[in-house]
Design a protein around this motif. Structure first.
Motif, PDB file in Angstrom:
ATOM      1  N   PHE A 168       0.842  -1.199   0.000  1.00  0.00           N
ATOM      2  CA  PHE A 168       0.000   0.000   0.000  1.00  0.00           C
ATOM      3  C   PHE A 168       0.878   1.250   0.000  1.00  0.00           C
ATOM      4  O   PHE A 168       0.627   2.210  -0.744  1.00  0.00           O
ATOM      5  N   LEU A 169       1.921   1.237   0.840  1.00  0.00           N
ATOM      6  CA  LEU A 169       2.814   2.404   0.915  1.00  0.00           C
ATOM      7  C   LEU A 169       3.488   2.642  -0.435  1.00  0.00           C
ATOM      8  O   LEU A 169       3.557   3.775  -0.915  1.00  0.00           O
ATOM      9  N   LEU A 170       3.940   1.551  -1.025  1.00  0.00           N
ATOM     10  CA  LEU A 170       4.611   1.643  -2.325  1.00  0.00           C
ATOM     11  C   LEU A 170       3.675   2.231  -3.382  1.00  0.00           C
ATOM     12  O   LEU A 170       4.042   3.136  -4.152  1.00  0.00           O
ATOM     13  N   VAL A 171       2.451   1.733  -3.392  1.00  0.00           N
ATOM     14  CA  VAL A 171       1.480   2.191  -4.390  1.00  0.00           C
ATOM     15  C   VAL A 171       1.068   3.641  -4.129  1.00  0.00           C
ATOM     16  O   VAL A 171       0.873   4.414  -5.072  1.00  0.00           O
ATOM     17  N   ALA A 172       0.977   4.006  -2.850  1.00  0.00           N
ATOM     18  CA  ALA A 172       0.639   5.401  -2.534  1.00  0.00           C
ATOM     19  C   ALA A 172       1.699   6.340  -3.097  1.00  0.00           C
ATOM     20  O   ALA A 172       1.372   7.387  -3.685  1.00  0.00           O
ATOM     21  N   VAL A 173       2.971   5.969  -2.945  1.00  0.00           N
ATOM     22  CA  VAL A 173       4.067   6.791  -3.485  1.00  0.00           C
ATOM     23  C   VAL A 173       3.971   6.843  -5.015  1.00  0.00           C
ATOM     24  O   VAL A 173       4.060   7.918  -5.625  1.00  0.00           O
TER      25      VAL A 173
END
Lengths: 322, 338
Positions: A168-173
């Motif tokens: 999720f963090l990766l995709v948010a970035v």
């Protein structure tokens, strides 16, 4: 250099409508279920949303230049096989296998883009043909059997930081970067212009053919990334990965406000689209919807979300008119 | 001029085709053809049984794998094979009702068919089906799960394809067993999952929604079993979470690894190699002049419950079942040639 047909992304009225719909769904589910706000529920929902975002981006990049790709799932599947071969058969280090797999996704997208632009064939026909080619390759190479991935490879797909999935963090970035690209870079605006009005874009000096190729390359890259992360999450490189992505890619991208005719995209909209899609799916399980009618409920609720958004848009246009 | 060249080319090609076909030596075709729907772990295992049959008997089998898991695709491919002169076919019925039309067509051409992997709708033109007794397997799985749960608790029932008639049989079997235990109930049934990804989303949602209520999970299809093994491996990694008992069906590596490391309890191993081996053995006997003992017979290829105790040795148990059926084949299911 946006043309008259393109729209600069941001929190527009449409995205606002999606945020309202998402909030409404979230509130209803919170009231219906005591466990909805648990950390585990939030973990699984946010992680699955991240996958939906990647799959939708893979389609949205083609839609934004006025194209489509029927091969997003097949590229994901082929990528998974290459990843599995790298990890299990060739014993490559995880990093090298991932780079190789992502490379295959990019190459597949590049091939799609070149065939479309150089031979001037419609994207529907090219990507339909390539879908069969990629799917045949994955079945032929793998024989239908999944590949093992090492325990350490699962860290990204299954791990979290303070309860928030790494995926999720990766995709948010990534989503932030995509938003920035379309909002503030020449390249992003050229993509929008190509999809908004290709003839005007060409007259403005934009090499629209090159933009189309780039769109397919990025589409392939996102499909490949989704596949690699899915293998990490599942703990296995399964050949059937991507088989159900086509519908998801269109559904989430379109719910998220990506224009079917090109020139319109919103990173936040796609994020909200994935939230609506996931919350509806989760909600159907929460309320114990009859499994034999589950797809009908899903379709109805998606339609309802889009209709509510459309009514809001019409109302908003009327207000502006007066 | 151009027209004459074109006519010349066509006539020349036609002559070449005729000459090649007249002078070509007749090559013998394999007496038996085995058809796998599409590349799939199940078909790979069935094929290994067919290969064992070839090695042990010396009878050649043509092994063909299709492109899609659909009856239409199967019809096109098998009809093409049928024209090549194979005398007997081992076929998986893609659609239990639709497959009967294909079987009747082959039978009408004097070709023998044995159905493997699933039972076609009855009555059927085939004399034999070699497959898992799916209702019995689901009942065995439910019994084992309830036993692991200590005879009480709530079960999440995960079915696979709602459009598959076999899903109903599995569901019925599970409900029959649950009805025998007053302290056991099915808290929710989820289904319609054609992919592992879809199954993962649904199982995770159900677990998130009812984490305090679910005591056991049963899955009766390949996709949900793989998905549940992955979901529960992740779930049980946190020692604070409650232990959820699980039994699935099928034996993907994800499932076996989860059993080895204690993340899940058990799975049901079917006997795909037996489906291939026994179906070909039957076809060979029928080609040798043996006749079926009855109009139609279902041969249960058997199952083995796989737990941590036998996760690395269950294949030998499965093989023993196949050998047992093969040893009894003539006496139990066939009549000797007249």
């Amino acid at each position: 250099m946006p043309t008259s047909a393109t729209k600069r992304p941001g929190i527009g009225g449409r995205t606002l409508g999606l945020i309202i719909s998402t909030t409404l769904l979230f509130a209803v589910l919170s009231l219906l279920s005591q466990s909805f706000l648990s950390s585990y529920t939030m973990f699984v929902i946010s992680r699955q949303m991240a996958f939906y975002v990647l799959i939708a981006l893979s389609q949205a990049f083609c839609l934004v230049v006025g194209q489509m790709s029927l091969a997003v799932g097949a590229i994901g599947s082929l990528t998974t096989i290459v990843l599995g071969l790298g990890l299990e058969t060739w014993n490559l280090p995880a990093g090298a296998a991932v780079v190789l797999a992502l490379g295959v996704g990019v190459l597949a997208g590049l091939l799609n883009g070149l065939l479309i632009t150089r031979l001037k064939i419609d994207s529907f026909i090219v990507t339909l043909s390539m879908m069969f080619i990629y799917m045949g390759l994955r079945s032929g190479i793998s024989g239908g059997s999944p590949y093992k991935v090492p325990e350490s490879f699962r860290a990204v797909g299954q791990g979290s930081l303070l309860g928030i999935p790494y995926v999720f963090l990766l995709v948010a970035v990534l989503l932030g970067l995509v938003g920035f690209m379309f909002r503030s870079t020449v390249f992003g605006r050229r993509l929008l212009a190509t999809g908004g009005n290709a003839a005007a874009a060409r007259l403005s000096g934009i090499e629209t053919g090159r933009m189309v190729v780039w769109a397919h390359v990025l589409s392939g890259a996102f499909a490949a990334l989704a596949a690699v992360l899915w293998a990490s999450k599942l703990g296995s490189a399964a050949p059937e990965t991507g088989d159900d992505w086509l519908i998801v890619s269109f559904a989430v991208a379109i719910i998220g406000g990506t224009g079917l005719n090109g020139g319109v995209i919103s990173g936040l909209g796609i994020f909200m689209g994935s939230a609506i899609f996931m919350l509806i799916k989760h909600g159907l399980v929460e309320v114990k919807a009859n499994p034999y009618y589950a797809n009908s409920f899903l379709g109805l609720l998606i339609l309802l979300a889009i209709v509510i958004d459309r009514v809001r848009q019409i109302y908003s246009d009327k207000q502006k008119g007066t | 001029m151009k027209k004459s060249i074109a006519v010349g080319v066509v006539v020349g090609l036609a002559a070449a085709v005729i000459v090649v076909n007249v002078t070509r030596k007749k090559t013998s075709v394999e007496p038996i053809a085995w058809y796998g729907m599409m590349p799939h772990p199940y078909k790979t295992e069935v094929r290994s049984g067919v290969e064992r049959f070839e090695q042990e008997t010396g009878v050649r089998v043509l092994k063909v794998v299709g492109q899609q898991w659909t009856q239409d695709n199967e019809n096109v491919n098998v009809e093409a094979l049928s024209t090549k002169g194979h005398k007997a076919f081992s076929i998986y019925p893609g659609d239990p009702a639709g497959a009967n039309a294909l079987f009747a067509q082959l039978r009408g051409r004097g070709q023998i068919v044995v159905s493997y992997g699933a039972e076609p709708d009855l009555p059927t033109p085939v004399a034999f089906t070699v497959a898992t007794d799916i209702k019995a397997a689901a009942m065995t799985a439910a019994e084992r799960l309830i036993e692991m749960m200590g005879g009480r608790g709530r079960i999440l029932n995960v079915l696979e394809l709602v459009t598959d008639i076999n899903t109903k049989k599995r569901d019925d079997g599970i409900r029959e067993v649950v009805a025998r235990y007053p302290g056991v109930s099915i808290i929710q049934t989820i289904s319609d999952m054609t992919q592992v990804s879809e199954a993962t989303v649904k199982i995770q949602s159900a677990l998130a929604a009812r984490m305090d209520e679910i005591d056991g999970i049963i899955t009766t299809g390949y996709n949900p079993t793989i998905a549940a093994a992955s979901v529960l491996t992740e779930w049980h990694r946190d020692p604070k979470r409650k232990q959820i008992r699980f039994i699935g069906i099928d034996t993907g590596e994800t499932v076996l690894q989860a059993i080895r490391d204690g993340s899940i309890d058990a799975t049901i191993a079917q006997n795909p190699p037996g489906h291939g081996y026994i179906s070909c053995l039957l076809l060979q006997r029928l080609l040798d002049g043996w006749t079926p003992a009855r109009d139609y017979q279902f041969i249960d290829a058997g199952i083995v419950v796989v737990t941590r105790d036998n996760v690395d040795s269950y294949a030998a148990e499965v093989r023993k079942i196949t050998d047992g059926i093969a040893a009894d084949l003539n006496a139990k299911y066939l009549r000797p040639p007249q």
